[in-house]
Scaffold this motif. Structure first.
Motif, mmCIF file in Angstrom:
data_model
loop_
_atom_site.group_PDB
_atom_site.id
_atom_site.type_symbol
_atom_site.label_atom_id
_atom_site.label_comp_id
_atom_site.label_asym_id
_atom_site.label_seq_id
_atom_site.Cartn_x
_atom_site.Cartn_y
_atom_site.Cartn_z
ATOM 1 N N UNK A 32 -14.511 -116.963 -80.835
ATOM 2 C CA UNK A 32 -13.587 -116.295 -81.716
ATOM 3 C C UNK A 32 -12.576 -115.140 -81.505
ATOM 4 N N UNK A 33 -13.458 -114.051 -81.042
ATOM 5 C CA UNK A 33 -12.734 -112.623 -80.870
ATOM 6 C C UNK A 33 -11.995 -112.615 -79.525
ATOM 7 N N UNK A 34 -12.640 -113.700 -78.605
ATOM 8 C CA UNK A 34 -11.628 -113.820 -77.184
ATOM 9 C C UNK A 34 -10.414 -114.654 -77.381
ATOM 10 N N UNK A 35 -10.273 -115.376 -78.430
ATOM 11 C CA UNK A 35 -9.122 -116.150 -78.388
ATOM 12 C C UNK A 35 -7.933 -114.903 -78.706
ATOM 13 N N UNK A 36 -8.200 -113.932 -79.383
ATOM 14 C CA UNK A 36 -7.021 -113.139 -79.828
ATOM 15 C C UNK A 36 -6.805 -112.209 -78.461
ATOM 16 N N UNK A 41 -6.221 -115.810 -71.573
ATOM 17 C CA UNK A 41 -5.010 -116.584 -70.830
ATOM 18 C C UNK A 41 -4.953 -116.206 -69.440
ATOM 19 N N UNK A 42 -5.505 -114.740 -69.102
ATOM 20 C CA UNK A 42 -5.318 -114.579 -67.691
ATOM 21 C C UNK A 42 -6.511 -115.391 -67.093
ATOM 22 N N UNK A 43 -7.676 -115.533 -67.525
ATOM 23 C CA UNK A 43 -8.719 -116.446 -67.131
ATOM 24 C C UNK A 43 -8.599 -117.774 -66.768
ATOM 25 N N UNK A 44 -7.974 -118.285 -67.807
ATOM 26 C CA UNK A 44 -7.504 -119.889 -67.816
ATOM 27 C C UNK A 44 -6.314 -119.950 -66.552
ATOM 28 N N UNK A 45 -5.820 -119.104 -66.397
ATOM 29 C CA UNK A 45 -4.426 -119.094 -65.364
ATOM 30 C C UNK A 45 -5.397 -118.888 -64.079
#
Length: 114
Positions: A32-36, A41-45
């Protein structure tokens, strides 16, 4: 040997249920804290490309060391090039992997094995 009491069995079931529920809920609570954050977004890209690069390098090195034949690198280079070409042409992961794997098996076992 005495049988366990009903109270003991209920306690074991409740403790097991609590541990199972906690272990299943923990990832959601920890993420939950990582979503904010800007990290997700950097890791997912960047991660898919990095993971695929590592897998390709590992597969090529592993295959070269275990391939039969005098020129395993030739079969790997040809099969990898054809895999990339088929993928760029058709944009289909399954087709490109099947064609590249099949070509490597044929090249490594027959044509370049001598």
């Amino acid at each position: 040997m005495a049988e366990p009491s009903a109270t003991y069995l209920v306690g074991v079931i409740l403790i097991s249920a609590a541990i199972t529920w906690t272990l299943r809920a923990a990832p959601f609570a920890l993420l939950a804290p990582l979503r904010r954050s800007a990290l997700l977004p950097y890791l997912s890209a960047s991660m898919p490309v990095g993971v695929m690069t590592i897998l390709v390098i590992y597969s090529l090195l592993s295959s070269a060391s275990t391939s039969p034949g005098a020129r395993p690198w030739a079969a790997l280079a040809i099969a990898t090039s054809v895999t990339a070409a088929v993928h760029l042409w058709r944009r289909n992961f399954v087709l490109s992997i099947l064609v590249g794997t099949g070509l490597h098996v044929v090249l490594a076992s027959t044509v370049l094995a001598a």
